[in-house]
Each structure stands twice: as structure tokens, then as C-alpha cells.
Design an enzyme around this catalytic site. Sequence first.
Site, mmCIF file in Angstrom:
data_model
loop_
_atom_site.group_PDB
_atom_site.id
_atom_site.type_symbol
_atom_site.label_atom_id
_atom_site.label_comp_id
_atom_site.label_asym_id
_atom_site.label_seq_id
_atom_site.Cartn_x
_atom_site.Cartn_y
_atom_site.Cartn_z
ATOM 1 N N HIS A 113 -37.826 -7.143 -86.704
ATOM 2 C CA HIS A 113 -38.231 -6.117 -85.741
ATOM 3 C C HIS A 113 -37.049 -5.156 -85.674
ATOM 4 C CE1 HIS A 113 -41.569 -8.620 -84.290
ATOM 5 N NE2 HIS A 113 -40.743 -9.637 -84.319
ATOM 6 N N CYS A 119 -43.106 -9.919 -89.063
ATOM 7 C CA CYS A 119 -43.105 -11.188 -88.327
ATOM 8 C C CYS A 119 -44.462 -11.914 -88.292
ATOM 9 C CB CYS A 119 -42.544 -10.947 -86.923
ATOM 10 S SG CYS A 119 -41.943 -12.459 -86.182
#
Length: 247
Positions: free
Chosen positions: A197, A95
Site C-alpha cells: 500500500h 494486497c
Amino acid sequence: MQELKILYLYPDMLELYGDYGNIQVLKYRMEQRNISCKIDQYSINDEAPDFSSYDIVFAGGGADNEQSILADDLVKYKDNIKKAVQNGVFFLLICGAYQLFGKYYKGVEGNIIPGLEVFPYYTEAIADRKKRCIGNIVLEVELQNGKKTQVIGFENHGGQTFEGMAPFGKVLFGNGNSFGDTHEGFFIGNVIATYLHGPLLSKNPEVADYIIKYCLERKYKENIELQSLDDEFENKCREQLLKKLLK
Ligand code: GLN
């Protein structure tokens, strides 16, 4: 005894949604196979790391604020990092870290956070702070030898990433690099940069083993067949998630 060395970047600043779990999974899956796993951490003001001396470099996600604070520090290592990527060191970037390795990240207020420019993509946040790609995501990923696997994760990003050219996977459920995108992430043999994630590796042991096998083969210059582990619970969890998300 075989050993792999991991460098964990900015653990105090880039650690969202249990990203550290990725390192725990790598360590667990190595130690189950009698492979030693050494983990060093680097954060701002620490001694400069030699990226090429590691087998794996890991960095997790972070909020825009943390990204803008550490970007100046990270950019100092641009050449060292480029060299390590070229040398074949494995980079797992989640991310915020995914974004920072591209050309730049344009924040909600139009502020530019410089990227490392190691990879060709760039990221721009949507001006409306409330509009974010949030939720579970499933990808179809070809890790190697044409074998397709489904990769499950959780995404939460306002940044929209473009021009990656070499995606990690095809989106089967969720958003991906931008709202309603068909693809997600950036993947070349020794780099997985992704919005997932989860932690990514706990939900996807096959990806963890891909990384371990790649690193052992690179380091010891021989074909490695990893001993299989008991993934009964991981597989049951995956089955449930895939059934729910891909129905
Ligand atoms: N700040 C970035 C974004 O919102 C990254 C967030 C994250 O790492 N989850 O797009």
C-alpha cells in the site's frame, strides 16, 4: 489524443490505506502529458466487464471478510481475466487482490477462499490473528533493462504468500511475502501484484510511468518516450524515507 482505459474492481470493497490513490496518480501523470484517462468501475451486480477491452485493471486491498464475499463473484470472470492477462492487459493488484489472483487464500479460521488461479502462488493466514506483517517496506526492483530502483510502501497482512516464483522485488527493509522473507510480490511484464500500500504509485512515480509506458506501447505499437514531469516533492519524500528506513 492518446487514451488509456482503466477498470477499477470493487472500489466499494477493496480500498485500504488509500489504494485508490494509485488510480489518481496514473490519471494525474497521464493528463500532465495530454493522455486521456478513462476510468470505469465494477462491483458486484454490475454488468460483466470485458477485461480485454481495458488497458489497465486495478484492484486494491481488503479485509478477509470482504475478500470472502467478493471471491465468488470474481471467480465467475476467471476465463475472461486469464484471457486479458494473456492478451497483455496490465494488472495492478494490491494486497487482498494480490491474494485473490492466486490459487487460494486460507483465512485465520482455516476457511478457504477460492482464488482465480491465474498465478501460481497461494496464501495462508497465520492462525494467531494478532501476528501480521505490518510496517514500512522497501524493495529493490528491476523494472526493465536491468535498471534497479528502490520501491517504497507500507504492508499490513496476516496472509503469508508462497511459491510466487517471479517476485516483484528483493526486500531491503520490512517483511515481504511472509515474515522475514527475502522477496515480495509477483511481477511479470504486464502484472504487478504486491502487498505494498502507500499508495504504491504516489511513493514510486517510476513504477507509475513504467505502467503508462507499457500500456501506450502496447496500444499504439510504437516506442514511447514519456515526457518527464516535475517530481521534486515525490523525490524529496523518497529521499527522506529511504534515509530513515535503510540507515
Ligand atoms: N486480508 C488480507 C490479509 O490480512 C489482506 C489485507 C490487506 O489487503 N491489507 O492478509
